[in-house]
Design an enzyme around this catalytic site. Sequence first.
Site, PDB file in Angstrom:
ATOM      1  N   ASP A  80       0.861  -1.183   0.000  1.00  0.00           N
ATOM      2  CA  ASP A  80       0.000   0.000   0.000  1.00  0.00           C
ATOM      3  C   ASP A  80       0.902   1.239   0.000  1.00  0.00           C
ATOM      4  O   ASP A  80       2.116   1.132   0.052  1.00  0.00           O
ATOM      5  CB  ASP A  80      -0.975  -0.021   1.181  1.00  0.00           C
ATOM      6  CG  ASP A  80      -0.263  -0.004   2.522  1.00  0.00           C
ATOM      7  OD1 ASP A  80       0.969   0.175   2.548  1.00  0.00           O
ATOM      8  OD2 ASP A  80      -0.940  -0.177   3.552  1.00  0.00           O
ATOM      9  N   SER A  81       0.289   2.401  -0.047  1.00  0.00           N
ATOM     10  CA  SER A  81       1.092   3.614  -0.256  1.00  0.00           C
ATOM     11  C   SER A  81       1.489   4.284   1.047  1.00  0.00           C
ATOM     12  O   SER A  81       2.301   5.197   1.059  1.00  0.00           O
ATOM     13  CB  SER A  81       0.293   4.605  -1.093  1.00  0.00           C
ATOM     14  OG  SER A  81      -0.814   5.059  -0.345  1.00  0.00           O
ATOM     15  N   GLY A  82       0.891   3.864   2.153  1.00  0.00           N
ATOM     16  CA  GLY A  82       1.148   4.518   3.440  1.00  0.00           C
ATOM     17  C   GLY A  82       0.108   5.551   3.799  1.00  0.00           C
ATOM     18  O   GLY A  82      -0.008   5.953   4.954  1.00  0.00           O
ATOM     19  N   GLY A  83      -0.671   5.991   2.804  1.00  0.00           N
ATOM     20  CA  GLY A  83      -1.659   7.044   3.040  1.00  0.00           C
ATOM     21  C   GLY A  83      -2.668   6.665   4.115  1.00  0.00           C
ATOM     22  O   GLY A  83      -2.983   7.462   5.000  1.00  0.00           O
ATOM     23  N   PHE A  84      -3.159   5.435   4.054  1.00  0.00           N
ATOM     24  CA  PHE A  84      -4.187   5.001   5.001  1.00  0.00           C
ATOM     25  C   PHE A  84      -3.638   4.901   6.420  1.00  0.00           C
ATOM     26  O   PHE A  84      -4.288   5.339   7.373  1.00  0.00           O
ATOM     27  CB  PHE A  84      -4.781   3.655   4.567  1.00  0.00           C
ATOM     28  CG  PHE A  84      -5.832   3.155   5.521  1.00  0.00           C
ATOM     29  CD1 PHE A  84      -7.098   3.731   5.523  1.00  0.00           C
ATOM     30  CD2 PHE A  84      -5.554   2.145   6.426  1.00  0.00           C
ATOM     31  CE1 PHE A  84      -8.078   3.283   6.420  1.00  0.00           C
ATOM     32  CE2 PHE A  84      -6.524   1.697   7.322  1.00  0.00           C
ATOM     33  CZ  PHE A  84      -7.782   2.267   7.317  1.00  0.00           C
ATOM     34  N   ASP A 115      -2.435   8.385  -1.664  1.00  0.00           N
ATOM     35  CA  ASP A 115      -3.731   9.075  -1.620  1.00  0.00           C
ATOM     36  C   ASP A 115      -3.974   9.681  -0.251  1.00  0.00           C
ATOM     37  O   ASP A 115      -3.256   9.405   0.701  1.00  0.00           O
ATOM     38  CB  ASP A 115      -4.864   8.091  -1.942  1.00  0.00           C
ATOM     39  CG  ASP A 115      -4.952   6.959  -0.913  1.00  0.00           C
ATOM     40  OD1 ASP A 115      -3.914   6.608  -0.322  1.00  0.00           O
ATOM     41  OD2 ASP A 115      -6.055   6.429  -0.716  1.00  0.00           O
ATOM     42  N   GLN A 157     -11.263   7.772  -4.655  1.00  0.00           N
ATOM     43  CA  GLN A 157     -11.752   8.290  -3.378  1.00  0.00           C
ATOM     44  C   GLN A 157     -13.076   9.037  -3.621  1.00  0.00           C
ATOM     45  O   GLN A 157     -13.697   8.846  -4.654  1.00  0.00           O
ATOM     46  CB  GLN A 157     -10.689   9.191  -2.735  1.00  0.00           C
ATOM     47  CG  GLN A 157      -9.470   8.420  -2.217  1.00  0.00           C
ATOM     48  CD  GLN A 157      -9.761   7.628  -0.939  1.00  0.00           C
ATOM     49  OE1 GLN A 157     -10.874   7.636  -0.406  1.00  0.00           O
ATOM     50  NE2 GLN A 157      -8.745   6.915  -0.439  1.00  0.00           N
ATOM     51  N   GLY A 159     -10.880   4.218   0.934  1.00  0.00           N
ATOM     52  CA  GLY A 159     -11.739   5.013   1.810  1.00  0.00           C
ATOM     53  C   GLY A 159     -13.094   4.411   2.072  1.00  0.00           C
ATOM     54  O   GLY A 159     -14.055   5.125   2.335  1.00  0.00           O
ATOM     55  N   ASP A 175      -8.111  -7.194   0.668  1.00  0.00           N
ATOM     56  CA  ASP A 175      -7.181  -7.440   1.767  1.00  0.00           C
ATOM     57  C   ASP A 175      -7.906  -7.024   3.035  1.00  0.00           C
ATOM     58  O   ASP A 175      -8.756  -6.123   3.000  1.00  0.00           O
ATOM     59  CB  ASP A 175      -5.906  -6.600   1.636  1.00  0.00           C
ATOM     60  CG  ASP A 175      -6.140  -5.163   2.076  1.00  0.00           C
ATOM     61  OD1 ASP A 175      -6.692  -4.389   1.275  1.00  0.00           O
ATOM     62  OD2 ASP A 175      -5.803  -4.813   3.220  1.00  0.00           O
ATOM     63  N   CYS A 191     -14.498 -27.375   7.533  1.00  0.00           N
ATOM     64  CA  CYS A 191     -13.175 -26.919   7.096  1.00  0.00           C
ATOM     65  C   CYS A 191     -12.195 -28.093   7.087  1.00  0.00           C
ATOM     66  O   CYS A 191     -12.215 -28.931   7.986  1.00  0.00           O
ATOM     67  CB  CYS A 191     -12.679 -25.833   8.044  1.00  0.00           C
ATOM     68  SG  CYS A 191     -11.052 -25.194   7.627  1.00  0.00           S
ATOM     69  N   CYS A 212      -8.788 -27.525   6.844  1.00  0.00           N
ATOM     70  CA  CYS A 212      -7.443 -26.995   7.054  1.00  0.00           C
ATOM     71  C   CYS A 212      -6.698 -27.865   8.060  1.00  0.00           C
ATOM     72  O   CYS A 212      -7.296 -28.679   8.765  1.00  0.00           O
ATOM     73  CB  CYS A 212      -7.498 -25.538   7.517  1.00  0.00           C
ATOM     74  SG  CYS A 212      -7.786 -25.291   9.278  1.00  0.00           S
ATOM     75  N   CYS A 245      -8.090 -27.761  11.631  1.00  0.00           N
ATOM     76  CA  CYS A 245      -9.379 -28.429  11.850  1.00  0.00           C
ATOM     77  C   CYS A 245      -9.261 -29.950  11.747  1.00  0.00           C
ATOM     78  O   CYS A 245     -10.032 -30.683  12.360  1.00  0.00           O
ATOM     79  CB  CYS A 245     -10.420 -27.888  10.868  1.00  0.00           C
ATOM     80  SG  CYS A 245     -10.924 -26.213  11.317  1.00  0.00           S
ATOM     81  N   HIS A 248      -6.494 -21.172  10.859  1.00  0.00           N
ATOM     82  CA  HIS A 248      -7.841 -21.570  10.411  1.00  0.00           C
ATOM     83  C   HIS A 248      -8.570 -20.399   9.737  1.00  0.00           C
ATOM     84  O   HIS A 248      -9.196 -20.577   8.694  1.00  0.00           O
ATOM     85  CB  HIS A 248      -8.687 -22.105  11.566  1.00  0.00           C
ATOM     86  CG  HIS A 248     -10.142 -22.090  11.211  1.00  0.00           C
ATOM     87  ND1 HIS A 248     -10.699 -23.016  10.357  1.00  0.00           N
ATOM     88  CD2 HIS A 248     -11.117 -21.184  11.482  1.00  0.00           C
ATOM     89  CE1 HIS A 248     -11.972 -22.698  10.151  1.00  0.00           C
ATOM     90  NE2 HIS A 248     -12.243 -21.581  10.819  1.00  0.00           N
TER      91      HIS A 248
HETATM   92 ZN   LIG Z   1      -9.991 -24.888   9.656  1.00  0.00          ZN
END
Ligand SMILES: [Zn+2]
Length: 386
Positions: free
Chosen positions: A93-97, A147, A203, A230, A280, A318, A320, A323, A349
């Site tokens: 990311d750009s760091g703005g957030f 941004d 934005q 945003g 993300d 699940c 995974c 689990c 998980h």
């Molecule tokens: Zn799981």
Amino acid sequence: MAIQFEVHAQEEEARCGLLTTRRGEIETPVFMPVGTAGSVKGIRFEELAAADLDARIILGNTYHLWLRPGIEVIKACGGLHNFIGWDRAMLTDSGGFQVWSLTEIRKVTEEGTEFRSHIDGSLKFLSPEISMEVQSVLGAEIAMSFDECPPGQIEHDAARQSMELTLRWAKRSKEAFHELQAGSLRTTGKMPALQQALFGIIQGGAHLDLRRESLERTAEIAFDGYALGGLSVGEEKPVMLDIIEDIAPRMPADRPRYLMGVGTPEDLIESVARGIDMFDCVLPTRNGRNGQAFTARGKLNIKNARFATDTRPLDEQCSCSVCIRHSRAFIRHLYLAGEMLASILLTHHNLAFFLDTMRRVRQAIRSGQFAKFRREFTEQLSSGLE
Ligand SMILES: [Zn+2]
């Protein structure tokens, strides 16, 4: 082109595509685990890459890495991939957030943002040019334009001013980015190992007219992909979904569409339905550390006494590695005993749940079953734990 993107299947607005980077192919829609300070908290990189998770791309935070350990260290260690030991794709990311959400901002000027570091309170300055320079050292496959991220309930006039500033910063970001990429080409004499893609950020707060204008003018600058920024910053959920519904289908169809920092499993499904390709969010990792598991039947709080002797896995649907092996009762015991393994298992998980959900979304779109999947997934989520 630093990246290629093709849409392979579409059901109404929901798209299934392939994003090709120099570090591998990424099927979309995709969820990107967040690696804040070079670490996806609570999980080792080989587990992120293992078959039950198979994360193809993770996120790195420019703000955090810039402040600590600093770009000189990362440069000396050969860029972020080498430094952290991850050879798959990354997005920074750009760091703005982070500047907006973590720091005490001193002032925002045309030039950039002056703020106090959340680590030691020292005065720092971030601008489009500095963000691009830091991101070129980090060397992720995808970099983000710098941004300004205004609060969710910002009034129209202030939102317009902020949007105009973001547009001017977007132009400067692109210029600085291209200068850096070209500089790398000159010094290495070949297609730069550094070659990165740059995404622009739309934005405009909760104001649809501004969002549309921001999209149009960001697209004129021409980026490799486009992000909705945003959102999920204090506005009501229906407002967020209305903006996505209006804007996503207008975003360039041949470029990836990225919804930044969102969200819950239901947010992901609803945003895919509106045409988003990339996501993300810190929810699976952060909530895992706080004792919360995401399951097909909704959230599970492991602290709850009802799980004290529950021998079932976190999520019965699940498969995974957590689990398969461990019970709710054991993970609850670990959590109450303050064992770090509790966070590790819950994080694993939760990431598996998010990544597997996206796998099922892609399968559903490819087979023309997404509408059915969406309905069933949503019904099951709200049905509650047995
Ligand atoms: Zn799981």
